[in-house]
Enzyme design. Sequence first.
Site, PDB file in Angstrom:
ATOM      1  N   GLY A  30       0.856  -1.177   0.000  1.00 54.70           N
ATOM      2  CA  GLY A  30       0.000   0.000   0.000  1.00 54.70           C
ATOM      3  C   GLY A  30       0.891   1.225   0.000  1.00 54.70           C
ATOM      4  O   GLY A  30       2.092   1.103   0.155  1.00 54.70           O
ATOM      5  N   CYS A  31       0.339   2.417  -0.206  1.00 49.94           N
ATOM      6  CA  CYS A  31       1.243   3.536  -0.436  1.00 49.94           C
ATOM      7  C   CYS A  31       0.554   4.890  -0.362  1.00 49.94           C
ATOM      8  O   CYS A  31      -0.644   4.996  -0.203  1.00 49.94           O
ATOM      9  CB  CYS A  31       1.857   3.453  -1.824  1.00 49.94           C
ATOM     10  SG  CYS A  31       2.669   1.921  -2.147  1.00 49.94           S
TER      11      CYS A  31
END
Lengths: 366, 501
Positions: free
Chosen positions: A12-13
């Site tokens: 995720g980011c």
Amino acid sequence: MLKEGQVRIPSGCAISGIFSRKGSAISGERIIRSIAVMHDRSNGLGGGFAGYGIYPDYPDFYALHVFYDSQTAKQECERYLERYFDIINLSKIPTRKSAAIVDEPLIWRYFVAPLPHRLSDSQLDEREFVARRVIRVNSSIEGAYIFSSGKNMGVFKAVGYPEDVGAFYRLEDYAGYCWTAHGRYPTNTPGWWGGAHPFALLDYSVVHNGEISSYDANRRAIEMHGYRCTLQTDTEVITYIIDYLVRRQGLTMEEAARVMAAPFWDTIARMPQQEREEATYLRNAFASFLITGPFSILVGFEGGLMALNDRLKLRSMVVGEKGDLVYVASEEAAIRVIEPELDSIRAPKGGEAVLITLDAQKGGAQ
Amino acid sequence: MAVRFLYPEFEVVRNQDRCVACRACERQCANEVHRYDPELGCMVADESKCVNCHRCVSLCPTRALKIVKTDHAFRENGNWTGKAITEVYRQAETGGVLLSSMGNPEPYPIYWDKLLINASQVTNPSIDPLREPMETRTFLGKKPGGIQRDAQGRLINNQTPQLELSVPVMFSAMSYGSISYNAHASLARAAQALGTYYNTGEGGLHEDFYQYGPNTIVQVASGRFGVHKDFLEAGAAIEIKMGQGAKPGIGGHLPGQKVGPDISRTRMIPEGSDAISPAPHHDIYSIEDLRQLVFSLKEATEYKKPVIVKIAAVHNVAAIASGVARSGADIIAIDGYRGGTGAAPTRIRDSVGIPIELALAAVDQRLRDEGIRDQVSVVIGGSVRSSADLVKAIALGADAVYIATAALLALGCHLCRTCQTGRCNWGIATQRPDLVRRLNPDLGCQRLVNLVTAWDHELKEMMGGMGINSIEALRGNRLMLRGIGLNQKELDILGVKYAGE
């Protein structure tokens, strides 16, 4: 533990981008402040930036940014580069030591031009020639990794939180008309700098938040066209897809977006005839490049920036504007921190490509 | 002569307390197992004629009947099984080739059952198909490979003809002759209702079914039965049948007794004559000949229809598929060794060919290695038993699947595997008018529609679980599969990791 590239690591980011339509120079310091706000969306295992227009002194040369694990790898890679390129400048990329960024590889930068006789012997156009050399180094020279290869642009990335990565690379010393940034939250601990984002090939750079469910379908399709997905990351395969569709097939960025985040058949059925036929054609002709699962991406390219969400908008992404400046980020806070008074802010729909280009440059990607 | 005696395989168990001697079983059994004995005042059975098709069991109003496998046995022998011994007796008696029907029933590994499907957890949301769009529409045919633009810069549609399927399941080839008129009517109408295709098989197309042409694949096989211009033009696509999974390397044989007036007209052969399809096409002795037939058919239909080449999964299937892909075919259909048949020599059905799962994986990878996977679509069959098999097939690399045995089961087939006798009590694999009437095409069509609709629901649920909302993102997505109980070689061929990896 297996390294990035030996195993597929979902993550995720956070992403952020700034673009000046007039082509004004924006300091790297601004993008660092923006991405820093989203500290909690990354976990210290990867951060990076891409800047466009940052090498005004060498605008016509490919800027190769390279990680080396060892002097041996460096020597081997340089021997290889010298066989194919005229290297007009080489240096270490300036960095600032910090406790937050450790285990750095050797980080070098080369400004190069293809050797004319090598280029003509290859019967390839210049960009294809460069792309093939880059893929070759990355897939066959152990310990050498070219992570940036465009003209008048550069990628800076490392293992660490993005604000620390920005400080490490002294991005305040660079200014360009476009910046993108990425903070990474992988679900594993790769500890390899090459695995951080942005991922780039030639002047295309991609930062990406999400985990695509179509990965292996996309990977196996793109590898048919000479690409090698050595990192096994979503960002890598997305970058190759864009390179293939836009540079090699000649689609526009908007058309490429309609392939990757294709409208649903129901939506296509409601379109006016010509648009419907075109959308049907693109979905069908390039079916293997449909990307499913959550993503928000920023695609940087020479003179432009494209923001795109997956078809269901399973990842947040907002676009703000102020004068000639356009901001895109995973969270509105990351825009407000550097531009509290926006003219407008909106959340693009799933699959809606937001394409921003320099006023001086019509048509974007062509 | 005592040596001729073969003990019946099944026993008809009748509960005399329940039997009311209504004689329904007697009327239903084309094999003439049941009869009323007036002297005994009850029903009796000659189980030597029973094929275990369950017709009598299903229609007994008092549930007085069941069929069980006999427990009469030869002395136990791991090598010389009862089946092996009996087959020797039969051949010693007749001097003939053993015949069988439907797919290979032997206990070979079923790779579908050794593959497990992925689902999203935490890092990637699963998608609920009841709330979000979930797309299973599939196009079959060549991809253009490169774009073209007109003077205004607009994209030109340079695609060759495609088949459009609303769900990636088609009904595979079964000829009119091997199955009945009503079975064909059911398949044709179901294909139309489902937005998919059925396949004429090598038997021509009955004049009543030309109306279903847009949902019909017309087949050209080695006997060329029923092939003429109108036939070719009637279908949405043309399939050249090079082989069949149940009997790779040999042709077909429809006995003369099945060639009644209707079939004679449809196949364009004299009434009562055996319809023998040669083992090879006698105008195709090599790959360059195939190319000529592909283009002959395209010429004949003005390049308006995709051409499918169907091959049986044999040892060298990947290389053969590569040759087919370069022959101008738009679609390759590969039929595995479990594929069904109306009649095949038992030894061939049970011993020739390879599993479709391995063949598919090898073909898909080979076409990708050669960079030609986009030049053809890949359709597989033989045998796909459920939506889980379907998901696994697509993840291994198939564009769509062909089903036939599952379709016949939906129509009432009980897999008694005696189609070759022509006395199908369910009205499917028979031409006897009294038996054909038992299959109601309205019901048959509805049951086929139900089956494929149910699979489509399940397919969508599984896709949603993986976070995939369109079928093309599943195609060839082998990371969505893991192997279990497989050795390294099998994993390598299937191109999947082991569970836990």
